[in-house]
Design a protein around this motif. Sequence first.
Motif, PDB file in Angstrom:
ATOM      1  N   VAL A   1       0.876  -1.170   0.000  1.00  0.00           N
ATOM      2  CA  VAL A   1       0.000   0.000   0.000  1.00  0.00           C
ATOM      3  C   VAL A   1       0.909   1.214   0.000  1.00  0.00           C
ATOM      4  O   VAL A   1       1.850   1.275   0.794  1.00  0.00           O
ATOM      5  CB  VAL A   1      -0.913   0.018   1.252  1.00  0.00           C
ATOM      6  CG1 VAL A   1      -1.730   1.297   1.321  1.00  0.00           C
ATOM      7  CG2 VAL A   1      -1.827  -1.186   1.268  1.00  0.00           C
ATOM      8  N   PRO A   2       0.673   2.179  -0.874  1.00  0.00           N
ATOM      9  CA  PRO A   2       1.515   3.381  -0.888  1.00  0.00           C
ATOM     10  C   PRO A   2       1.444   4.129   0.445  1.00  0.00           C
ATOM     11  O   PRO A   2       0.434   4.090   1.139  1.00  0.00           O
ATOM     12  CB  PRO A   2       0.915   4.228  -2.010  1.00  0.00           C
ATOM     13  CG  PRO A   2       0.143   3.279  -2.856  1.00  0.00           C
ATOM     14  CD  PRO A   2      -0.341   2.215  -1.928  1.00  0.00           C
ATOM     15  N   SER A   3       2.509   4.835   0.775  1.00  0.00           N
ATOM     16  CA  SER A   3       2.543   5.589   2.022  1.00  0.00           C
ATOM     17  C   SER A   3       1.649   6.815   1.931  1.00  0.00           C
ATOM     18  O   SER A   3       1.304   7.277   0.842  1.00  0.00           O
ATOM     19  CB  SER A   3       3.980   6.012   2.331  1.00  0.00           C
ATOM     20  OG  SER A   3       4.468   6.856   1.300  1.00  0.00           O
ATOM     21  N   GLY A   4       1.270   7.337   3.072  1.00  0.00           N
ATOM     22  CA  GLY A   4       0.472   8.546   3.131  1.00  0.00           C
ATOM     23  C   GLY A   4      -0.998   8.291   2.877  1.00  0.00           C
ATOM     24  O   GLY A   4      -1.445   7.158   2.722  1.00  0.00           O
TER      25      GLY A   4
ATOM     26  N   LYS B   1       1.456   6.598  -5.476  1.00  0.00           N
ATOM     27  CA  LYS B   1       1.138   5.283  -6.032  1.00  0.00           C
ATOM     28  C   LYS B   1       2.304   4.678  -6.811  1.00  0.00           C
ATOM     29  O   LYS B   1       2.310   3.475  -7.051  1.00  0.00           O
ATOM     30  CB  LYS B   1      -0.119   5.341  -6.899  1.00  0.00           C
ATOM     31  CG  LYS B   1      -1.388   5.526  -6.074  1.00  0.00           C
ATOM     32  CD  LYS B   1      -2.628   5.382  -6.922  1.00  0.00           C
ATOM     33  CE  LYS B   1      -3.887   5.507  -6.105  1.00  0.00           C
ATOM     34  NZ  LYS B   1      -5.091   5.340  -6.922  1.00  0.00           N
ATOM     35  N   ASP B   2       3.303   5.482  -7.170  1.00  0.00           N
ATOM     36  CA  ASP B   2       4.477   4.927  -7.851  1.00  0.00           C
ATOM     37  C   ASP B   2       5.268   3.998  -6.941  1.00  0.00           C
ATOM     38  O   ASP B   2       6.057   3.190  -7.426  1.00  0.00           O
ATOM     39  CB  ASP B   2       5.377   6.050  -8.371  1.00  0.00           C
ATOM     40  CG  ASP B   2       4.750   6.768  -9.549  1.00  0.00           C
ATOM     41  OD1 ASP B   2       3.909   6.161 -10.238  1.00  0.00           O
ATOM     42  OD2 ASP B   2       5.104   7.942  -9.786  1.00  0.00           O
ATOM     43  N   GLU B   3       5.066   4.082  -5.642  1.00  0.00           N
ATOM     44  CA  GLU B   3       5.729   3.184  -4.696  1.00  0.00           C
ATOM     45  C   GLU B   3       5.256   1.744  -4.881  1.00  0.00           C
ATOM     46  O   GLU B   3       5.948   0.812  -4.478  1.00  0.00           O
ATOM     47  CB  GLU B   3       5.445   3.619  -3.259  1.00  0.00           C
ATOM     48  CG  GLU B   3       6.034   4.950  -2.887  1.00  0.00           C
ATOM     49  CD  GLU B   3       5.611   5.399  -1.492  1.00  0.00           C
ATOM     50  OE1 GLU B   3       4.916   4.640  -0.786  1.00  0.00           O
ATOM     51  OE2 GLU B   3       5.987   6.512  -1.115  1.00  0.00           O
ATOM     52  N   CYS B   4       4.088   1.583  -5.452  1.00  0.00           N
ATOM     53  CA  CYS B   4       3.499   0.250  -5.604  1.00  0.00           C
ATOM     54  C   CYS B   4       2.802   0.164  -6.966  1.00  0.00           C
ATOM     55  O   CYS B   4       1.604   0.424  -7.078  1.00  0.00           O
ATOM     56  CB  CYS B   4       2.504   0.004  -4.472  1.00  0.00           C
ATOM     57  SG  CYS B   4       1.819  -1.654  -4.481  1.00  0.00           S
TER      58      CYS B   4
ATOM     59  N   ASP C   1      -1.836   0.222 -10.825  1.00  0.00           N
ATOM     60  CA  ASP C   1      -2.335  -0.227 -12.120  1.00  0.00           C
ATOM     61  C   ASP C   1      -3.637  -1.027 -12.069  1.00  0.00           C
ATOM     62  O   ASP C   1      -4.210  -1.312 -13.121  1.00  0.00           O
ATOM     63  CB  ASP C   1      -1.264  -1.042 -12.835  1.00  0.00           C
ATOM     64  CG  ASP C   1      -0.027  -0.212 -13.155  1.00  0.00           C
ATOM     65  OD1 ASP C   1      -0.143   1.038 -13.207  1.00  0.00           O
ATOM     66  OD2 ASP C   1       1.050  -0.804 -13.338  1.00  0.00           O
ATOM     67  N   LEU C   2      -4.131  -1.393 -10.891  1.00  0.00           N
ATOM     68  CA  LEU C   2      -5.405  -2.118 -10.816  1.00  0.00           C
ATOM     69  C   LEU C   2      -6.535  -1.176 -11.223  1.00  0.00           C
ATOM     70  O   LEU C   2      -6.636  -0.059 -10.743  1.00  0.00           O
ATOM     71  CB  LEU C   2      -5.659  -2.647  -9.401  1.00  0.00           C
ATOM     72  CG  LEU C   2      -4.855  -3.866  -8.982  1.00  0.00           C
ATOM     73  CD1 LEU C   2      -5.176  -4.237  -7.539  1.00  0.00           C
ATOM     74  CD2 LEU C   2      -5.136  -5.052  -9.883  1.00  0.00           C
TER      75      LEU C   2
END
Length: 89
Positions: free
Chosen positions: A62-65, A70-73, A78-79
């Motif tokens: 899950v992305p932080s914050g 969302k680039d972290e995951c 992309d879902l």
Amino acid sequence: MKTTFVVASLFVVALVLCQSLQTAMAGSSFCDSKCAVRCSKAGVQDRCLKYCGICCEKCHCVPSGTYGHKDECPCYRDLKNSKGKSKCP
């Protein structure tokens, strides 16, 4: 005596299966805690937690914050839903 043993064994097996089913249906503590942070400022908490949980279980991240990052995951990013929009909050 033999019937009592069989009944007791079946009872133990049923308890183990019920416990396994409850564990499988419950969200993971990792996803629950990450989604609680992600959805902390959401206007519709229950919907955010639902979709975040679905995305976390599929992507294992899950992305932080509370917004963006969302680039972290990439999997989470992309879902898409049936309308082609981002499924994950």
